[in-house]
Design a protein around this motif. Structure first.
Motif, PDB file in Angstrom:
ATOM      1  N   PHE A 131       0.832  -1.199   0.000  1.00  0.00           N
ATOM      2  CA  PHE A 131       0.000   0.000   0.000  1.00  0.00           C
ATOM      3  C   PHE A 131       0.868   1.251   0.000  1.00  0.00           C
ATOM      4  N   ILE A 132       0.434   2.275  -0.772  1.00  0.00           N
ATOM      5  CA  ILE A 132       1.151   3.536  -0.831  1.00  0.00           C
ATOM      6  C   ILE A 132       0.297   4.692  -0.334  1.00  0.00           C
ATOM      7  N   ALA A 133      -0.902   4.833  -0.873  1.00  0.00           N
ATOM      8  CA  ALA A 133      -1.732   5.981  -0.512  1.00  0.00           C
ATOM      9  C   ALA A 133      -3.184   5.668  -0.838  1.00  0.00           C
ATOM     10  N   ALA A 134      -4.078   6.364  -0.152  1.00  0.00           N
ATOM     11  CA  ALA A 134      -5.508   6.179  -0.390  1.00  0.00           C
ATOM     12  C   ALA A 134      -6.245   7.482  -0.161  1.00  0.00           C
ATOM     13  N   ILE A 135      -7.398   7.615  -0.816  1.00  0.00           N
ATOM     14  CA  ILE A 135      -8.212   8.819  -0.683  1.00  0.00           C
ATOM     15  C   ILE A 135      -9.674   8.415  -0.702  1.00  0.00           C
ATOM     16  N   ASN A 136     -10.463   9.091   0.123  1.00  0.00           N
ATOM     17  CA  ASN A 136     -11.874   8.738   0.184  1.00  0.00           C
ATOM     18  C   ASN A 136     -12.648   9.416  -0.945  1.00  0.00           C
ATOM     19  N   TRP A 137     -13.949   9.136  -1.011  1.00  0.00           N
ATOM     20  CA  TRP A 137     -14.757   9.615  -2.127  1.00  0.00           C
ATOM     21  C   TRP A 137     -14.794  11.134  -2.205  1.00  0.00           C
ATOM     22  N   GLY A 138     -14.765  11.797  -1.062  1.00  0.00           N
ATOM     23  CA  GLY A 138     -14.866  13.241  -1.047  1.00  0.00           C
ATOM     24  C   GLY A 138     -13.527  13.956  -1.173  1.00  0.00           C
ATOM     25  N   GLY A 139     -12.441  13.209  -1.049  1.00  0.00           N
ATOM     26  CA  GLY A 139     -11.117  13.794  -1.163  1.00  0.00           C
ATOM     27  C   GLY A 139     -10.609  14.450   0.102  1.00  0.00           C
ATOM     28  N   ASP A 140     -11.332  14.327   1.204  1.00  0.00           N
ATOM     29  CA  ASP A 140     -10.918  15.001   2.426  1.00  0.00           C
ATOM     30  C   ASP A 140     -10.249  14.073   3.429  1.00  0.00           C
ATOM     31  N   ILE A 141     -10.178  12.801   3.117  1.00  0.00           N
ATOM     32  CA  ILE A 141      -9.491  11.837   3.979  1.00  0.00           C
ATOM     33  C   ILE A 141      -8.435  11.140   3.145  1.00  0.00           C
ATOM     34  N   ARG A 142      -7.205  11.177   3.625  1.00  0.00           N
ATOM     35  CA  ARG A 142      -6.096  10.561   2.897  1.00  0.00           C
ATOM     36  C   ARG A 142      -5.232   9.765   3.857  1.00  0.00           C
ATOM     37  N   TYR A 143      -4.696   8.703   3.349  1.00  0.00           N
ATOM     38  CA  TYR A 143      -3.763   7.887   4.110  1.00  0.00           C
ATOM     39  C   TYR A 143      -2.503   7.675   3.274  1.00  0.00           C
ATOM     40  N   TYR A 144      -1.376   7.558   3.967  1.00  0.00           N
ATOM     41  CA  TYR A 144      -0.105   7.321   3.287  1.00  0.00           C
ATOM     42  C   TYR A 144       0.713   6.282   4.045  1.00  0.00           C
ATOM     43  N   ALA A 145       1.470   5.514   3.286  1.00  0.00           N
ATOM     44  CA  ALA A 145       2.461   4.645   3.906  1.00  0.00           C
ATOM     45  C   ALA A 145       3.592   5.518   4.464  1.00  0.00           C
ATOM     46  N   ASP A 146       4.213   5.042   5.531  1.00  0.00           N
ATOM     47  CA  ASP A 146       5.295   5.808   6.147  1.00  0.00           C
ATOM     48  C   ASP A 146       6.421   6.088   5.152  1.00  0.00           C
ATOM     49  N   SER A 147       6.637   5.164   4.239  1.00  0.00           N
ATOM     50  CA  SER A 147       7.760   5.281   3.301  1.00  0.00           C
ATOM     51  C   SER A 147       7.601   6.427   2.309  1.00  0.00           C
ATOM     52  N   VAL A 148       6.367   6.921   2.135  1.00  0.00           N
ATOM     53  CA  VAL A 148       6.146   7.970   1.136  1.00  0.00           C
ATOM     54  C   VAL A 148       5.543   9.238   1.724  1.00  0.00           C
ATOM     55  N   ARG A 149       5.154   9.200   2.983  1.00  0.00           N
ATOM     56  CA  ARG A 149       4.512  10.368   3.595  1.00  0.00           C
ATOM     57  C   ARG A 149       5.450  11.570   3.537  1.00  0.00           C
ATOM     58  N   GLY A 150       4.894  12.693   3.092  1.00  0.00           N
ATOM     59  CA  GLY A 150       5.689  13.908   2.964  1.00  0.00           C
ATOM     60  C   GLY A 150       6.316  14.070   1.591  1.00  0.00           C
ATOM     61  N   ARG A 151       6.337  13.005   0.801  1.00  0.00           N
ATOM     62  CA  ARG A 151       6.910  13.073  -0.558  1.00  0.00           C
ATOM     63  C   ARG A 151       5.839  12.854  -1.629  1.00  0.00           C
ATOM     64  N   PHE A 152       4.849  12.027  -1.338  1.00  0.00           N
ATOM     65  CA  PHE A 152       3.797  11.709  -2.299  1.00  0.00           C
ATOM     66  C   PHE A 152       2.497  12.365  -1.854  1.00  0.00           C
ATOM     67  N   THR A 153       1.683  12.743  -2.828  1.00  0.00           N
ATOM     68  CA  THR A 153       0.377  13.338  -2.541  1.00  0.00           C
ATOM     69  C   THR A 153      -0.676  12.705  -3.434  1.00  0.00           C
TER      70      THR A 153
END
Length: 122
Positions: free
Chosen positions: A46-68
């Motif tokens: 897993f790298i990143a995820a976003i909910n239907w509305g775009g207001d909830i996002r999750y990131y893997a520790d390995s990419v947080r701060g670098r990927f959006t």
């Protein structure tokens, strides 16, 4: 549900790429989206995820701060902006869709895109 990922390529370390995932679905906002990747010789992660509305996002520790991760609910497209790329980011990147909540486990994904290769040279 059909997902078409694009935007991969060869980039030098420290560079940027933006991946796109175009979704052919009846109602785009029903779906939450995730990005996964599979590096050579490794399991899909897993790298990143976003909910239907775009207001909830999750990131893997390995990419947080670098990927959006982001989405455009008019264009039916999800994006993964990747900055400060490292050689260890080299992988095939996959987008995934879920209509039953954000998915961070590959085993729970029902809809996969075909993957796009990202190669980061040192």
């Amino acid at each position: 549900v059909q997902l078409q990922a694009s935007g991969g390529g060869l980039v030098q370390a420290g560079g940027s790429l933006r991946l796109s995932c175009a979704a052919s679905v009846r109602t785009f906002t029903v779906y939450d989206f995730s990005w996964f990747r599979r590096a050579p010789g490794k399991e899909r992660e897993f790298i990143a995820a976003i909910n239907w509305g775009g207001d909830i996002r999750y990131y893997a520790d390995s990419v947080r701060g670098r990927f959006t991760i982001s989405r455009d609910n008019v264009k039916n497209t999800v994006y993964l902006q990747m900055d400060s790329l490292k050689p260890e980011d080299t992988a095939v990147y996959y987008c995934a869709a879920s209509a039953v909540g954000i998915t961070r486990s590959p085993g729970e994904v029902r809809y996969w895109g075909q993957g796009t290769l990202v190669t980061v040279s040192s």
